[in-house]
Design a protein around this motif. Structure first.
Motif, PDB file in Angstrom:
ATOM      1  N   PRO A 179       8.379   5.126   7.664  1.00  0.00           N
ATOM      2  CA  PRO A 179       8.448   5.886   6.417  1.00  0.00           C
ATOM      3  C   PRO A 179       7.206   6.733   6.196  1.00  0.00           C
ATOM      4  CG  PRO A 179       7.826   3.625   5.950  1.00  0.00           C
ATOM      5  CD  PRO A 179       8.074   3.712   7.438  1.00  0.00           C
ATOM      6  N   GLY A 180       7.361   7.769   5.392  1.00  0.00           N
ATOM      7  CA  GLY A 180       6.222   8.536   4.916  1.00  0.00           C
ATOM      8  C   GLY A 180       5.753   7.979   3.583  1.00  0.00           C
ATOM      9  N   PHE A 181       5.193   8.844   2.738  1.00  0.00           N
ATOM     10  CA  PHE A 181       4.678   8.393   1.444  1.00  0.00           C
ATOM     11  C   PHE A 181       5.832   7.866   0.588  1.00  0.00           C
ATOM     12  CE2 PHE A 181       1.265  11.278   2.718  1.00  0.00           C
ATOM     13  CZ  PHE A 181       0.162  10.479   2.458  1.00  0.00           C
ATOM     14  N   THR A 182       5.691   6.622   0.166  1.00  0.00           N
ATOM     15  CA  THR A 182       6.736   5.924  -0.580  1.00  0.00           C
ATOM     16  C   THR A 182       6.133   5.354  -1.850  1.00  0.00           C
ATOM     17  OG1 THR A 182       7.804   5.335   1.520  1.00  0.00           O
ATOM     18  CG2 THR A 182       8.482   4.111  -0.450  1.00  0.00           C
ATOM     19  N   ARG A 183       6.802   5.543  -2.958  1.00  0.00           N
ATOM     20  CA  ARG A 183       6.249   5.068  -4.237  1.00  0.00           C
ATOM     21  C   ARG A 183       6.262   3.543  -4.270  1.00  0.00           C
ATOM     22  NH1 ARG A 183       5.231   9.408  -7.215  1.00  0.00           N
ATOM     23  NH2 ARG A 183       6.512  11.283  -6.940  1.00  0.00           N
ATOM     24  N   SER A 184       5.055   2.963  -4.299  1.00  0.00           N
ATOM     25  CA  SER A 184       4.892   1.508  -4.299  1.00  0.00           C
ATOM     26  C   SER A 184       3.440   1.199  -4.624  1.00  0.00           C
ATOM     27  CB  SER A 184       5.260   0.915  -2.929  1.00  0.00           C
ATOM     28  OG  SER A 184       4.290   1.264  -1.965  1.00  0.00           O
ATOM     29  N   GLU A 185       3.080  -0.085  -4.557  1.00  0.00           N
ATOM     30  CA  GLU A 185       1.701  -0.498  -4.787  1.00  0.00           C
ATOM     31  C   GLU A 185       0.804  -0.202  -3.591  1.00  0.00           C
ATOM     32  OE1 GLU A 185       1.740  -4.631  -5.611  1.00  0.00           O
ATOM     33  OE2 GLU A 185       3.009  -4.450  -7.395  1.00  0.00           O
ATOM     34  N   PHE A 186       1.397   0.133  -2.454  1.00  0.00           N
ATOM     35  CA  PHE A 186       0.648   0.222  -1.209  1.00  0.00           C
ATOM     36  C   PHE A 186      -0.528   1.191  -1.292  1.00  0.00           C
ATOM     37  CE2 PHE A 186      -0.236   2.246   2.849  1.00  0.00           C
ATOM     38  CZ  PHE A 186      -0.410   1.165   3.687  1.00  0.00           C
ATOM     39  N   HIS A 187      -0.270   2.413  -1.799  1.00  0.00           N
ATOM     40  CA  HIS A 187      -1.317   3.429  -1.798  1.00  0.00           C
ATOM     41  C   HIS A 187      -2.424   3.104  -2.795  1.00  0.00           C
ATOM     42  CE1 HIS A 187       0.964   5.891   0.955  1.00  0.00           C
ATOM     43  NE2 HIS A 187       2.032   5.693   0.199  1.00  0.00           N
ATOM     44  N   GLU A 188      -2.058   2.487  -3.903  1.00  0.00           N
ATOM     45  CA  GLU A 188      -3.065   2.066  -4.866  1.00  0.00           C
ATOM     46  C   GLU A 188      -3.995   1.020  -4.253  1.00  0.00           C
ATOM     47  OE1 GLU A 188      -3.352  -0.142  -9.231  1.00  0.00           O
ATOM     48  OE2 GLU A 188      -1.449   0.709  -8.554  1.00  0.00           O
ATOM     49  N   THR A 196      -2.390  14.487  -5.454  1.00  0.00           N
ATOM     50  CA  THR A 196      -2.227  15.910  -5.190  1.00  0.00           C
ATOM     51  C   THR A 196      -1.005  16.213  -4.334  1.00  0.00           C
ATOM     52  OG1 THR A 196      -3.676  15.756  -3.261  1.00  0.00           O
ATOM     53  CG2 THR A 196      -4.707  16.321  -5.367  1.00  0.00           C
ATOM     54  N   LEU A 197      -0.341  15.208  -3.824  1.00  0.00           N
ATOM     55  CA  LEU A 197       0.835  15.449  -3.001  1.00  0.00           C
ATOM     56  C   LEU A 197       1.981  15.985  -3.852  1.00  0.00           C
ATOM     57  CD1 LEU A 197       0.968  12.270  -0.740  1.00  0.00           C
ATOM     58  CD2 LEU A 197       0.607  14.608   0.032  1.00  0.00           C
ATOM     59  N   PRO A 198       2.715  16.980  -3.356  1.00  0.00           N
ATOM     60  CA  PRO A 198       3.869  17.482  -4.116  1.00  0.00           C
ATOM     61  C   PRO A 198       4.964  16.430  -4.186  1.00  0.00           C
ATOM     62  CG  PRO A 198       3.775  18.475  -1.921  1.00  0.00           C
ATOM     63  CD  PRO A 198       2.497  17.712  -2.094  1.00  0.00           C
ATOM     64  N   ASP A 199       5.784  16.516  -5.226  1.00  0.00           N
ATOM     65  CA  ASP A 199       6.827  15.523  -5.454  1.00  0.00           C
ATOM     66  C   ASP A 199       7.780  15.387  -4.275  1.00  0.00           C
ATOM     67  OD1 ASP A 199       5.851  14.803  -7.907  1.00  0.00           O
ATOM     68  OD2 ASP A 199       7.243  16.065  -9.051  1.00  0.00           O
ATOM     69  N   PHE A 200       8.063  16.489  -3.592  1.00  0.00           N
ATOM     70  CA  PHE A 200       9.070  16.410  -2.531  1.00  0.00           C
ATOM     71  C   PHE A 200       8.599  15.578  -1.344  1.00  0.00           C
ATOM     72  CE2 PHE A 200       6.645  19.975  -0.799  1.00  0.00           C
ATOM     73  CZ  PHE A 200       6.737  19.769   0.566  1.00  0.00           C
ATOM     74  N   MET A 201       7.299  15.270  -1.282  1.00  0.00           N
ATOM     75  CA  MET A 201       6.794  14.446  -0.183  1.00  0.00           C
ATOM     76  C   MET A 201       6.953  12.954  -0.453  1.00  0.00           C
ATOM     77  SD  MET A 201       5.913  16.479   2.186  1.00  0.00           S
ATOM     78  CE  MET A 201       5.034  15.382   3.281  1.00  0.00           C
ATOM     79  N   TRP A 202       7.351  12.609  -1.659  1.00  0.00           N
ATOM     80  CA  TRP A 202       7.471  11.193  -2.004  1.00  0.00           C
ATOM     81  C   TRP A 202       8.897  10.702  -1.818  1.00  0.00           C
ATOM     82  CZ3 TRP A 202       3.525   7.990  -2.788  1.00  0.00           C
ATOM     83  CH2 TRP A 202       2.274   8.554  -3.097  1.00  0.00           C
ATOM     84  N   SER A 223      13.771   4.831  12.943  1.00  0.00           N
ATOM     85  CA  SER A 223      14.287   5.380  11.691  1.00  0.00           C
ATOM     86  C   SER A 223      13.158   6.104  10.983  1.00  0.00           C
ATOM     87  CB  SER A 223      14.837   4.264  10.794  1.00  0.00           C
ATOM     88  OG  SER A 223      15.286   4.776   9.555  1.00  0.00           O
ATOM     89  N   ILE A 224      13.348   7.396  10.721  1.00  0.00           N
ATOM     90  CA  ILE A 224      12.380   8.197   9.974  1.00  0.00           C
ATOM     91  C   ILE A 224      13.097   8.726   8.740  1.00  0.00           C
ATOM     92  CG2 ILE A 224      10.810  10.181  10.008  1.00  0.00           C
ATOM     93  CD1 ILE A 224      10.688   9.907  13.034  1.00  0.00           C
ATOM     94  N   PRO A 225      12.971   8.040   7.613  1.00  0.00           N
ATOM     95  CA  PRO A 225      13.692   8.473   6.409  1.00  0.00           C
ATOM     96  C   PRO A 225      13.144   9.784   5.857  1.00  0.00           C
ATOM     97  CG  PRO A 225      13.049   6.148   6.267  1.00  0.00           C
ATOM     98  CD  PRO A 225      12.296   6.752   7.415  1.00  0.00           C
ATOM     99  N   GLY A 226      14.047  10.629   5.374  1.00  0.00           N
ATOM    100  CA  GLY A 226      13.651  11.866   4.703  1.00  0.00           C
ATOM    101  C   GLY A 226      13.563  13.046   5.650  1.00  0.00           C
ATOM    102  N   TRP A 227      14.200  14.151   5.242  1.00  0.00           N
ATOM    103  CA  TRP A 227      14.192  15.352   6.098  1.00  0.00           C
ATOM    104  C   TRP A 227      12.777  15.860   6.321  1.00  0.00           C
ATOM    105  CZ3 TRP A 227      11.828  19.640   4.207  1.00  0.00           C
ATOM    106  CH2 TRP A 227      11.652  19.720   2.811  1.00  0.00           C
ATOM    107  N   GLN A 228      11.922  15.728   5.282  1.00  0.00           N
ATOM    108  CA  GLN A 228      10.573  16.273   5.390  1.00  0.00           C
ATOM    109  C   GLN A 228       9.755  15.577   6.475  1.00  0.00           C
ATOM    110  OE1 GLN A 228      12.002  14.256   3.168  1.00  0.00           O
ATOM    111  NE2 GLN A 228      10.776  14.264   1.290  1.00  0.00           N
ATOM    112  N   TYR A 229       9.993  14.283   6.637  1.00  0.00           N
ATOM    113  CA  TYR A 229       9.241  13.537   7.646  1.00  0.00           C
ATOM    114  C   TYR A 229       9.851  13.683   9.034  1.00  0.00           C
ATOM    115  CZ  TYR A 229       6.563  11.913   3.746  1.00  0.00           C
ATOM    116  OH  TYR A 229       5.746  11.885   2.645  1.00  0.00           O
ATOM    117  N   LYS A 230      11.152  13.854   9.097  1.00  0.00           N
ATOM    118  CA  LYS A 230      11.753  14.205  10.386  1.00  0.00           C
ATOM    119  C   LYS A 230      11.176  15.527  10.884  1.00  0.00           C
ATOM    120  CE  LYS A 230      16.229  11.844   9.764  1.00  0.00           C
ATOM    121  NZ  LYS A 230      15.956  11.150   8.497  1.00  0.00           N
ATOM    122  N   PHE A 231      11.028  16.483   9.961  1.00  0.00           N
ATOM    123  CA  PHE A 231      10.454  17.781  10.323  1.00  0.00           C
ATOM    124  C   PHE A 231       9.011  17.628  10.794  1.00  0.00           C
ATOM    125  CE2 PHE A 231       7.870  21.439   9.022  1.00  0.00           C
ATOM    126  CZ  PHE A 231       8.477  22.448   9.753  1.00  0.00           C
TER     127      PHE A 231
END
Length: 256
Positions: A179-188, A196-202, A223-231
């Motif tokens: 996975p790429g950037f995923t909303r969770s406690e991980f990054h905190e 500063t990351l745009p919403d579409f990256m989450w 498995s690479i979820p999300g078109w943005q991360y496949k790109f």
């Protein structure tokens, strides 16, 4: 009723796996460090889905914690699906990171994945069915964004993809989830400055899990979820290696 064991089960992607699998009819074994959070999560799952939720407190940065989970995989009721999700990252520069923290990251991100996968596979092969999902990261393709973390995730991806073909014909599958950037406690917890990351990256944890389960059902080994991360992963085949590493280093500086 099939059984799934999920590490890092109380938050983020791990907890999303627990809910998805319980909804699919799995009984679940929840593994994490904090027993109170485990029991709270297990009670919620049992109330919501009517399945059995077992708690197994274990700190996977320790040999004792890893051994407890290995013993559950080998000697307990059969586990049909193992999700190696537990992991942590840091934004410290490598030369500044305390050695104990580096070792802890290796023990959780690499050693536990190795040992738990090894513990689970023989029984699955003997029974003729089962699967292991090893949660890696998009960072594994861009290691300069976090030298040690990216290296651990490169290992998880390569390890999983290396094992998968050896299981052909056994009824057992192994998949690397990246996975790429995923909303969770991980990054905190990691101390990332990701605002500063745009919403579409989450991505949402639920989306990550749903795409992963679709890819597993379709027999994929990555498995690479999300078109943005496949790109993004696709660009690694086109951008010169030196330029790619310089761009990664710039991203890493922006996050610290």
């Amino acid at each position: 009723m099939p059984t799934a064991l999920v590490t890092g089960a109380t938050a983020g992607i791990g907890n999303a796996f627990v809910h998805r699998l319980a909804a699919d009819g799995y009984s679940v074994v929840l593994v994490a460090r904090t027993e109170s959070r485990l029991r709270e999560a297990a009670a919620q799952v049992e109330a919501d889905y009517g399945v059995r939720a077992e708690v197994l407190p274990a700190d996977l940065s320790t040999a004792a914690g890893r051994l407890a989970v290995e013993q559950r995989l080998i000697g307990g009721d059969p586990v049909d699906l193992l999700v190696n999700n537990a992991g942590f990252g840091t934004t410290d520069q490598f030369a500044d990171m305390p050695f104990d923290r580096m070792q802890g990251q290796l023990d959780v991100n690499v050693t536990s994945v190795l040992r738990l996968t090894r513990a689970a596979l023989p029984g699955m092969v003997e029974r003729g069915h089962g699967a292991v999902i090893n949660v890696s990261s998009i960072s594994g393709f861009f290691p300069a964004t976090g030298a040690l973390y990216g290296a651990t995730k490169s290992y998880v991806t390569a390890f999983s993809e290396g094992i998968a073909p050896t299981l052909k014909g056994t009824g057992v599958r192994v998949l690397a989830l990246c996975p790429g950037f995923t909303r969770s406690e991980f990054h905190e917890r990691a101390g990332d400055k990701t605002q500063t990351l745009p919403d579409f990256m989450w991505l949402s944890a639920r989306k990550v899990v749903d795409e992963c389960m679709t890819d597993l059902a379709n027999g994929r080994i990555r498995s690479i979820p999300g078109w943005q991360y496949k790109f993004l992963v696709g660009t690694t085949r086109l951008v010169p290696h030196g330029l790619l590493r310089r761009l990664e280093a710039r991203v890493a500086r922006d996050r610290t």
